[in-house]
Design a protein around this motif. Structure first.
Motif, PDB file in Angstrom:
ATOM      1  N   ARG A  40      -8.615  -2.735 -17.814  1.00 18.17           N
ATOM      2  CA  ARG A  40      -7.800  -1.488 -17.628  1.00 18.17           C
ATOM      3  C   ARG A  40      -7.821  -0.178 -18.494  1.00 18.17           C
ATOM      4  O   ARG A  40      -7.258   0.724 -18.605  1.00 18.17           O
ATOM      5  N   HIS A  65       0.768  -1.190   0.050  1.00 20.18           N
ATOM      6  CA  HIS A  65       0.048   0.032   0.119  1.00 20.18           C
ATOM      7  C   HIS A  65       0.849   1.284   0.095  1.00 20.18           C
ATOM      8  O   HIS A  65       1.811   1.399   0.719  1.00 20.18           O
ATOM      9  N   TRP A  79      -8.378   2.793 -16.934  1.00 20.45           N
ATOM     10  CA  TRP A  79      -7.210   3.304 -15.801  1.00 20.45           C
ATOM     11  C   TRP A  79      -6.359   4.480 -16.339  1.00 20.45           C
ATOM     12  O   TRP A  79      -5.791   5.290 -15.933  1.00 20.45           O
ATOM     13  N   SER A  98      -7.720   5.082  -7.323  1.00 23.41           N
ATOM     14  CA  SER A  98      -7.499   4.302  -6.081  1.00 23.41           C
ATOM     15  C   SER A  98      -5.668   4.051  -5.873  1.00 23.41           C
ATOM     16  O   SER A  98      -4.802   4.783  -6.523  1.00 23.41           O
ATOM     17  N   ASP A  99      -5.362   3.682  -5.118  1.00 23.02           N
ATOM     18  CA  ASP A  99      -4.086   3.105  -4.894  1.00 23.02           C
ATOM     19  C   ASP A  99      -3.620   2.028  -6.009  1.00 23.02           C
ATOM     20  O   ASP A  99      -4.398   1.573  -6.663  1.00 23.02           O
ATOM     21  N   HIS A 106      -2.929  -1.552  -7.530  1.00 26.95           N
ATOM     22  CA  HIS A 106      -3.578  -2.713  -7.356  1.00 26.95           C
ATOM     23  C   HIS A 106      -2.708  -3.928  -7.182  1.00 26.95           C
ATOM     24  O   HIS A 106      -3.210  -5.042  -6.908  1.00 26.95           O
ATOM     25  N   GLU A 107      -1.247  -3.641  -7.085  1.00 32.22           N
ATOM     26  CA  GLU A 107      -0.520  -4.388  -6.676  1.00 32.22           C
ATOM     27  C   GLU A 107       0.678  -3.715  -5.916  1.00 32.22           C
ATOM     28  O   GLU A 107       1.016  -2.625  -6.220  1.00 32.22           O
ATOM     29  N   GLU A 130      -8.444   7.441  -3.554  1.00 33.57           N
ATOM     30  CA  GLU A 130      -9.375   7.794  -4.468  1.00 33.57           C
ATOM     31  C   GLU A 130      -9.492   9.427  -4.481  1.00 33.57           C
ATOM     32  O   GLU A 130      -9.479  10.076  -3.388  1.00 33.57           O
TER      33      GLU A 130
END
Length: 358
Positions: free
Chosen positions: A269, A199, A272, A344-345, A347-348, A204
């Motif tokens: 994606r 993280h 994105w 968002s943050d 995703h991995e 967001e």
């Protein structure tokens, strides 16, 4: 007669002139070794004692230098985040380690020059493998070396040298602690790299800002072919004491704009990116170096450390080098005022692939 006169003339011509050296056939004699000159420590017992004191004092000073390096690591913790502590940490630890190693070196040299035997020996090489008698002679040679050096007999020098060598390793072992911080009540995941890299501070609606001044970025200001170094907007408000460097190391992003038709995006994606603008983590997935070199014509990102290359047109996949996975992509959008924001943050997890990842 003419021939006899010519012969005599030739004989006179080849006679050596007076004062010129004449070559001799005798071989050059071996001058041998010069007479042995005794050192002051060989002649004066007081000088020998002073030399012994000097050597073990240097070794104990080396121990003190190693202890100081460990103390400096504790007195100026880099975990505080203060720049002055980082500078003092590096300077004083370096001084301690340098002093410890220098004292060992000077002490060992002084020991060999002033205390150990300095008599010359000539040993003939034998043409065959050593026999039992030869091996016994080798053992005796080690025993003689021990006697001549005084290693077994001069306990103060021996013990101080062992202590200095052992202590010189301690600062290095101590520094390894900084590679894996321990968990604390305030930060329960401080010692868990998996949790730390899973993280970042992206959330967001958080605006993308220029690094390092923190100016928010409008989508309209990103030109075709541009590569912009990006941080989260709130990051510029943090101080070094509040973890600025730690958060920045994970959240740094590189923003690029291509023609929308150049992007090869998977279905999940496609949302994105925004109008050809994509954002990827700058942290290389090999060992964590900053990926900061962008080739506008090929749309490749290059890591300068180990030459890993990533294709921006296709989710920053690896096309060359040791990196094991693509760069994590940050989902972006545009807010009502036209500023680029995070959806968002990541995703991995960001960072090197050698960390165990869930």
């Amino acid at each position: 007669m003419a021939n006899d006169d010519d012969s005599k003339a030739l004989d006179r011509a080849y006679q050596p002139s007076p004062g010129l050296g004449v070559a001799v056939s005798d071989p050059v004699q071996n001058p041998g070794l010069p007479p042995h000159r005794e050192r002051m420590t060989d002649k004066d017992p007081k000088a020998m004692k002073a030399a012994v004191r000097t050597v073990y004092t240097l070794f104990y000073l080396s121990v003190a230098g190693s202890i100081w390096a460990v103390a400096a690591y504790m007195l100026f913790p880099i975990e505080s985040g203060a720049l002055i502590d980082v500078r003092h940490n590096n300077m004083f630890i370096g001084i301690g380690i340098a002093f410890a190693l220098l004292a060992i070196g000077i002490g060992a040299i002084h020991w060999s020059k002033a205390i150990m035997s300095d008599k010359e020996y000539i040993e003939e090489r034998h043409p065959t493998r050593g026999k039992d008698a030869t091996r016994e002679a080798a053992i005796k040679a080690f025993a003689d070396a021990n006697e001549e050096s005084g290693f077994g007999r001069r306990t103060m020098i021996r013990n101080s040298l062992i202590a200095a060598l052992v202590a010189s390793v301690v600062p290095g072992i101590t520094l390894f602690r900084g590679l894996a911080p321990f968990n604390t009540p305030e930060n329960p995941i401080a010692g868990d790299p998996v949790a730390l890299l899973s993280h970042t501070m992206w959330r967001e609606g958080m605006r993308l800002a220029r690094d390092p001044d923190g100016t928010p970025i409008r989508a309209a200001d990103v030109q075709l072919g541009n590569a912009v170094h990006v941080i989260p907007e709130p990051l510029s408000e943090l101080s070094h004491h509040d973890g600025y460097l730690e958060e920045k190391a994970k959240a740094i992003v590189l923003l690029m704009r291509l023609r929308p038709e150049q992007l090869i995006e998977s279905e999940e994606r496609k949302s994105w990116s925004y109008d050809g603008i994509v954002a990827y983590s700058k942290v290389c997935t090999h060992v964590g170096c900053p990926v900061a070199l962008y080739e506008q014509q090929t749309h490749h990102l290059l890591c300068p450390c180990h030459q890993s290359q990533f294709d921006v047109t296709e989710h920053a996949k690896v096309i060359f080098g040791p990196a094991a996975r693509p760069l994590p992509q940050l989902p972006i959008a545009v807010d009502d005022e036209g500023y680029l924001v995070a959806q968002s943050d990541f995703h991995e997890p960001v960072g090197p692939s050698f960390w165990e990842r869930h």
